[in-house]
Design a protein around this motif. Structure first.
Motif, mmCIF file in Angstrom:
data_model
loop_
_atom_site.group_PDB
_atom_site.id
_atom_site.type_symbol
_atom_site.label_atom_id
_atom_site.label_comp_id
_atom_site.label_asym_id
_atom_site.label_seq_id
_atom_site.Cartn_x
_atom_site.Cartn_y
_atom_site.Cartn_z
ATOM 1 N N ASP A 74 -5.458 0.832 105.249
ATOM 2 C CA ASP A 74 -4.059 1.081 105.594
ATOM 3 C C ASP A 74 -3.845 2.527 106.061
ATOM 4 N N LYS A 96 2.537 -7.119 114.658
ATOM 5 C CA LYS A 96 3.179 -7.879 113.582
ATOM 6 C C LYS A 96 2.557 -9.269 113.458
ATOM 7 N N LYS A 97 2.240 -9.894 114.591
ATOM 8 C CA LYS A 97 1.603 -11.220 114.572
ATOM 9 C C LYS A 97 0.218 -11.131 113.934
ATOM 10 N N VAL A 141 -0.877 -8.864 111.757
ATOM 11 C CA VAL A 141 -0.715 -8.634 110.325
ATOM 12 C C VAL A 141 -0.241 -9.929 109.647
ATOM 13 N N GLY A 142 0.683 -10.614 110.284
ATOM 14 C CA GLY A 142 1.175 -11.879 109.725
ATOM 15 C C GLY A 142 0.079 -12.924 109.571
ATOM 16 N N SER A 143 -0.873 -12.920 110.480
ATOM 17 C CA SER A 143 -1.955 -13.920 110.402
ATOM 18 C C SER A 143 -2.832 -13.694 109.178
ATOM 19 N N PHE A 144 -2.875 -12.463 108.644
ATOM 20 C CA PHE A 144 -3.669 -12.192 107.454
ATOM 21 C C PHE A 144 -2.928 -12.583 106.172
ATOM 22 N N GLU A 145 -1.610 -12.762 106.272
ATOM 23 C CA GLU A 145 -0.815 -13.077 105.087
ATOM 24 C C GLU A 145 -0.839 -14.560 104.761
ATOM 25 N N GLU A 146 -1.212 -15.370 105.737
ATOM 26 C CA GLU A 146 -1.157 -16.831 105.531
ATOM 27 C C GLU A 146 -2.298 -17.326 104.685
#
Length: 120
Positions: free
Chosen positions: A91, A112-113, A115-120
């Motif tokens: 980070d 953002k997309k 980073v979002g893909s790692f949250e799923e």
């Protein structure tokens, strides 16, 4: 990855990653054109990469084949950078990269997309 490649060796590998299998002469011609290296310099670096296990040589015509994928080298170099400069903190690296230049709205949306893909 156990293989540590220097910047000059990465230039040789980059030709193989872009072009696929090719002769040492072709690699030499590309690097002479792009950065001005002579044939001896390029051949020395190819031989170093062979010794390190990054390139496989075959005949005829001193054909070269990359034994390691670019993604593996990128991952190892990224890990080394994070550990050496950012105390092992991805980070901190991410913040440093984002703070270096003004990003467009599209670039921010793309990030953002990702980073979002790692949250799923």
């Amino acid at each position: 990855m156990d293989i540590k490649l220097f910047d000059s060796e990465l230039k040789v590998m980059d030709v193989l990653w872009k072009e696929g299998d090719c002769t040492a002469k072709y690699i030499s011609d590309v690097l002479k054109e792009s950065i001005g290296w002579n044939m001896n310099t390029t051949y020395t670096l190819i031989k170093r990469c062979i010794k390190k296990g990054a390139i496989e040589r075959s005949e005829p015509h001193f054909m070269c084949h990359a034994l390691i994928p670019k993604e593996m080298v990128q991952a190892a170099e990224t890990d080394e950078l994070i550990n050496k400069v950012y105390d092992g903190s991805a980070d901190k690296l991410f913040s440093a990269l984002l703070g270096r230049k003004k990003l467009s709205k599209n670039q921010i949306d793309d990030l953002k997309k990702i980073v979002g893909s790692f949250e799923e």
